[in-house]
Design a protein around this motif. Structure first.
Motif, short mmCIF file in Angstrom:
data_model
loop_
_atom_site.label_atom_id
_atom_site.label_comp_id
_atom_site.label_asym_id
_atom_site.label_seq_id
_atom_site.Cartn_x
_atom_site.Cartn_y
_atom_site.Cartn_z
N THR A 154 13.08 44.52 -4.21
CA THR A 154 14.42 44.67 -3.62
C THR A 154 14.53 45.93 -2.76
O THR A 154 15.61 46.21 -2.22
CB THR A 154 15.49 44.72 -4.74
OG1 THR A 154 15.29 45.87 -5.57
CG2 THR A 154 15.43 43.47 -5.61
N LYS A 155 13.44 46.68 -2.62
CA LYS A 155 13.46 47.90 -1.80
C LYS A 155 13.84 47.58 -0.36
O LYS A 155 13.39 46.58 0.21
CB LYS A 155 12.09 48.58 -1.82
CG LYS A 155 11.71 49.24 -3.14
CD LYS A 155 10.32 49.83 -3.02
CE LYS A 155 9.87 50.47 -4.33
NZ LYS A 155 8.48 51.00 -4.22
N SER A 156 14.62 48.44 0.23
CA SER A 156 15.02 48.27 1.62
C SER A 156 13.81 48.35 2.55
O SER A 156 12.94 49.21 2.38
CB SER A 156 16.02 49.37 2.00
OG SER A 156 16.40 49.25 3.35
N GLY A 157 13.76 47.42 3.50
CA GLY A 157 12.68 47.43 4.49
C GLY A 157 11.45 46.67 4.07
O GLY A 157 10.55 46.43 4.89
N LEU A 158 11.37 46.25 2.82
CA LEU A 158 10.20 45.50 2.34
C LEU A 158 10.37 44.02 2.71
O LEU A 158 11.40 43.41 2.39
CB LEU A 158 10.06 45.65 0.83
CG LEU A 158 8.71 45.23 0.22
CD1 LEU A 158 7.62 46.21 0.64
CD2 LEU A 158 8.80 45.17 -1.30
N LYS A 159 9.40 43.48 3.41
CA LYS A 159 9.46 42.07 3.81
C LYS A 159 8.87 41.19 2.71
O LYS A 159 7.65 41.21 2.47
CB LYS A 159 8.70 41.88 5.12
CG LYS A 159 9.34 42.56 6.32
CD LYS A 159 8.60 42.27 7.60
CE LYS A 159 7.25 42.95 7.66
NZ LYS A 159 6.57 42.74 8.97
N VAL A 160 9.76 40.45 2.07
CA VAL A 160 9.36 39.60 0.94
C VAL A 160 9.60 38.13 1.28
O VAL A 160 10.61 37.78 1.90
CB VAL A 160 10.14 39.98 -0.33
CG1 VAL A 160 9.72 39.09 -1.50
CG2 VAL A 160 9.94 41.45 -0.67
N VAL A 161 8.67 37.29 0.86
CA VAL A 161 8.77 35.84 1.06
C VAL A 161 8.87 35.15 -0.29
O VAL A 161 8.17 35.51 -1.24
CB VAL A 161 7.54 35.32 1.83
CG1 VAL A 161 7.56 33.81 1.89
CG2 VAL A 161 7.52 35.89 3.24
N LEU A 162 9.74 34.16 -0.37
CA LEU A 162 9.87 33.34 -1.57
C LEU A 162 9.70 31.87 -1.21
O LEU A 162 9.90 31.48 -0.05
CB LEU A 162 11.26 33.51 -2.21
CG LEU A 162 11.65 34.88 -2.76
CD1 LEU A 162 13.09 34.84 -3.28
CD2 LEU A 162 10.70 35.34 -3.86
N CYS A 163 9.35 31.07 -2.19
CA CYS A 163 9.37 29.62 -2.00
C CYS A 163 10.83 29.17 -2.00
O CYS A 163 11.69 29.82 -2.62
CB CYS A 163 8.64 28.91 -3.13
SG CYS A 163 6.88 29.24 -3.22
N ASP A 164 11.10 28.09 -1.31
CA ASP A 164 12.45 27.55 -1.30
C ASP A 164 12.89 27.22 -2.73
O ASP A 164 12.07 26.83 -3.57
CB ASP A 164 12.49 26.29 -0.44
CG ASP A 164 13.91 25.85 -0.16
OD1 ASP A 164 14.50 26.33 0.81
OD2 ASP A 164 14.42 25.01 -0.94
N LYS A 165 14.18 27.35 -2.99
CA LYS A 165 14.69 27.15 -4.35
C LYS A 165 14.52 25.71 -4.83
O LYS A 165 14.57 25.46 -6.04
CB LYS A 165 16.17 27.55 -4.40
CG LYS A 165 16.40 29.04 -4.17
CD LYS A 165 17.88 29.37 -4.13
CE LYS A 165 18.10 30.85 -3.80
NZ LYS A 165 19.55 31.20 -3.72
#
Length: 275
Positions: A154-165
């Protein structure tokens, strides 16, 4: 020779003939009783040899490496067969099956996505859980952003990818986030776990929540970070023979291989958990 002696000799010859006939009859009877066994044995061998043609398997993307290996093993065990795979998001695969796509086997990454198929009565029999899978964070090699927990994502600026819900890995990630009371806005939602992992491999994202099996399959292209909340979101993987399977006999044999000790060894070595 008197008439009495001739009669005695004739009776003796008749007795010998009768004995011979009985002996031949016994041999014939013995042969007849053994012939079904030979036929049964030949039939069993013929049944094993009957496996041929293509087995079409729709499977969750996270099964790609292990199922590909098992497909090759199946083809070696049954010359004349071919295993054709369609890997992707379980929800998309389920929708294809209920839409009439020809397939023999469905291996989903969650009971929820398998239910899409069973609710439409497109599965033959009850699906069986054959493995389980647990989430892990995939980061860039060397973990330059020092990600050590789910909260770090959840850090600001960190690019995170998730699978669709709607995809099992995405639903599991959301479940873990909810259990941790964390809110995360990813840069993208991907339609299957391999697509989420690829974003990190290509350095288009700093991290992704995927399965342990995918981190292991990626080797040194990513670095894995375990997090305790993943224990709250372990997915069961069910497999089923489809009702309108074009090659049902070979499909049953493929499912048997997946569930066998040999198949389970391949799957556990890939990082899957036992059911």
């Amino acid at each position: 020779m008197t008439r009495s002696m001739r009669r005695t000799r004739i009776l003796r010859l008749a007795g010998v003939g009768a004995a011979a006939v009985l002996a031949l009859s016994a041999c014939s009877s013995s042969d007849d009783s053994s012939s079904p066994k030979s036929d049964t044995s030949a039939s069993a061998s013929a049944d094993a040899a009957k496996l041929s043609g293509t087995v079409t398997v729709f499977a969750a993307a996270s099964l790609q490496e292990s199922f590909t290996a098992l497909g090759k093993e199946f083809e070696q065990q049954h010359p004349g067969t071919k295993v054709s795979f369609n890997f992707g998001g379980s929800d998309t695969l389920a929708a294809s099956i209920t839409g009439g796509a020809p397939a023999d086997v469905f291996a989903a990454a969650s009971p929820k996505t398998m239910k899409i198929v069973t609710d439409k009565s497109d599965a033959a029999g009850t699906p069986a859980t054959f493995v389980r899978n647990q989430l892990e964070i995939a980061t860039l090699p060397g973990n330059p952003h020092k990600v050590s927990s789910l909260k770090d994502l959840t850090k600001s600026g960190l690019k995170v990818v998730l699978c669709d819900k709607t995809v099992p890995c995405g639903a599991a990630a959301q479940k873990a986030l909810d259990a941790s009371k964390l809110k995360l806005t990813p840069v993208s939602y991907e339609q299957d776990v391999k697509s989420a992992l690829t974003k990190v491999e290509l350095k288009e994202a700093d991290a992704a929540v995927v399965y342990k099996t995918d981190v292991k399959a990626a080797g040194d292209k990513v670095e894995g970070v375990e997090f305790p909340e993943s224990a709250q979101a372990i997915n069961d993987y069910p497999i089923a023979l489809l009702k309108n399977a074009p090659n049902a006999q070979a499909a049953k044999a493929f499912i048997a291989l997946v569930q066998s000790a040999e198949g389970q060894k391949v799957l556990t070595e890939a990082g899957f958990l036992k059911p």
